[in-house]
Design a protein around this motif. Structure first.
Motif, mmCIF file in Angstrom:
data_model
loop_
_atom_site.group_PDB
_atom_site.id
_atom_site.type_symbol
_atom_site.label_atom_id
_atom_site.label_comp_id
_atom_site.label_asym_id
_atom_site.label_seq_id
_atom_site.Cartn_x
_atom_site.Cartn_y
_atom_site.Cartn_z
ATOM 1 N N TYR A 65 1.008 -1.413 0.078
ATOM 2 C CA TYR A 65 -0.370 -0.076 0.530
ATOM 3 C C TYR A 65 1.044 1.151 0.037
ATOM 4 N N VAL A 66 1.126 2.651 -0.946
ATOM 5 C CA VAL A 66 1.642 3.449 -1.186
ATOM 6 C C VAL A 66 0.183 4.493 -1.127
ATOM 7 N N MET A 67 1.533 6.279 -0.883
ATOM 8 C CA MET A 67 0.865 6.872 -0.724
ATOM 9 C C MET A 67 1.781 8.267 -1.642
ATOM 10 N N LYS A 72 -1.905 13.044 -4.973
ATOM 11 C CA LYS A 72 -1.822 13.741 -6.793
ATOM 12 C C LYS A 72 -1.131 12.540 -7.520
ATOM 13 N N ASP A 73 -1.822 12.269 -8.474
ATOM 14 C CA ASP A 73 -1.074 11.523 -9.542
ATOM 15 C C ASP A 73 -1.135 9.719 -9.254
ATOM 16 N N GLU A 74 -2.326 9.559 -8.355
ATOM 17 C CA GLU A 74 -1.963 8.312 -7.476
ATOM 18 C C GLU A 74 -1.883 6.958 -9.040
ATOM 19 N N SER A 75 -2.891 7.009 -9.960
ATOM 20 C CA SER A 75 -3.031 6.282 -10.497
ATOM 21 C C SER A 75 -1.661 6.083 -11.551
ATOM 22 N N ALA A 79 0.916 3.124 -11.777
ATOM 23 C CA ALA A 79 1.511 2.490 -13.346
ATOM 24 C C ALA A 79 3.312 2.132 -13.327
ATOM 25 N N ALA A 80 4.186 3.731 -12.467
ATOM 26 C CA ALA A 80 5.822 3.479 -12.523
ATOM 27 C C ALA A 80 5.843 2.308 -11.195
ATOM 28 N N LEU A 81 5.613 2.460 -10.610
ATOM 29 C CA LEU A 81 5.603 1.233 -9.680
ATOM 30 C C LEU A 81 5.569 0.005 -10.327
ATOM 31 N N ASP A 82 4.427 -0.360 -10.801
ATOM 32 C CA ASP A 82 4.449 -1.584 -11.665
ATOM 33 C C ASP A 82 5.413 -1.665 -13.319
ATOM 34 N N ARG A 83 5.415 -0.391 -13.650
ATOM 35 C CA ARG A 83 7.094 -0.973 -14.966
ATOM 36 C C ARG A 83 7.490 -1.378 -14.124
ATOM 37 N N ASN A 84 8.496 -0.597 -12.315
ATOM 38 C CA ASN A 84 9.265 -0.910 -11.952
ATOM 39 C C ASN A 84 9.276 -2.058 -11.255
ATOM 40 N N LYS A 85 8.548 -2.947 -11.260
ATOM 41 C CA LYS A 85 8.313 -4.410 -10.175
ATOM 42 C C LYS A 85 8.465 -5.041 -10.450
ATOM 43 N N PHE A 106 1.012 -2.798 -6.770
ATOM 44 C CA PHE A 106 0.986 -1.987 -5.381
ATOM 45 C C PHE A 106 -0.509 -1.802 -5.205
ATOM 46 N N ARG A 107 -1.093 -1.409 -4.610
ATOM 47 C CA ARG A 107 -2.497 -0.411 -4.469
ATOM 48 C C ARG A 107 -1.793 1.219 -3.682
#
Length: 149
Positions: A65-67, A72-75, A79-85, A106-107
Motif C-alpha cells: 500500500y502506497v501513497m 497526487k497522480d495516484e494512478s 503505473a510507474a511502480l508496476d513498470r518497475n516491479k 501495488f495499491r
C-alpha cells in the motif's frame, strides 16, 4: 489438519512471520524510494510513503500500500511502480533474507480517505445531535441490569 490451520490463520489475522516479513519489505521499499534508487521520472518526481505491506499466508504475494505525498497522480504512480516491479522485486530479494522473493502488487492506501469520510459523517448535524443526546442519557437507553420487577 491443514484446513484447520488455514481457517485459524484467516480468523486470527496474519501470522507473526507474515507481519514481520511485511514490515521488512515495507522498510526496504521505503528506503529505495527515499534514496531515489528507482530510476523512473514519475517515481523520482513524487515522495511516496509505504504505510503497510500485507503478506499472503504463504509469503508468496506482497500487497504494498502506497501513497504519493498529497495524494497526487495516484494512478500514474501505481503505473510507474508496476513498470518497475521486476527491479523492485530484485531489490527486495537482495535486502530481505527470504528463500523466495514474493510477487508484489501495488495499491493506493485509502485509509486516509476512509478516515476523512468518517470524520465528515461525525460532523453532520444529525450525528452531532445524536451524540449530544447520548451524552445526556437518551430515554431510549435501557440497561437490563437496572430493570426492577
Amino acid at each position: 489438519m491443514a484446513h484447520q490451520h488455514r481457517r485459524r490463520e484467516s480468523e486470527l489475522g496474519p501470522s507473526q512471520r507474515a507481519l514481520r516479513v511485511g514490515e521488512l519489505i515495507r522498510h526496504a521499499l521505503a528506503e529505495l524510494f527515499a534514496r531515489g534508487e528507482v530510476h523512473d521520472p514519475i517515481v523520482e518526481g513524487h515522495l511516496i510513503t509505504v504505510p503497510e505491506v500485507h503478506m499472503s499466508a504463504d509469503l508468496k504475494l506482497a500487497t504494498v500500500y502506497v501513497m504519493p505525498l498529497g495524494g497526487k497522480d495516484e494512478s500514474e504512480v501505481i503505473a510507474a511502480l508496476d513498470r518497475n516491479k521486476r527491479f523492485l522485486r530484485g531489490e527486495i530479494a537482495r535486502r530481505v533474507n527470504l528463500k523466495f522473493a514474493p510477487e508484489i502488487r501495488f495499491r493506493i492506501d485509502e485509509r486516509f480517505d476512509e478516515a476523512e469520510r468518517i470524520e465528515k459523517l461525525l460532523r453532520t448535524p444529525e450525528v452531532r445531535r445524536d451524540l449530544h443526546r447520548d451524552e445526556q442519557g437518551s430515554p431510549h437507553d435501557s440497561n437490563p441490569d437496572n430493570n426492577q420487577e
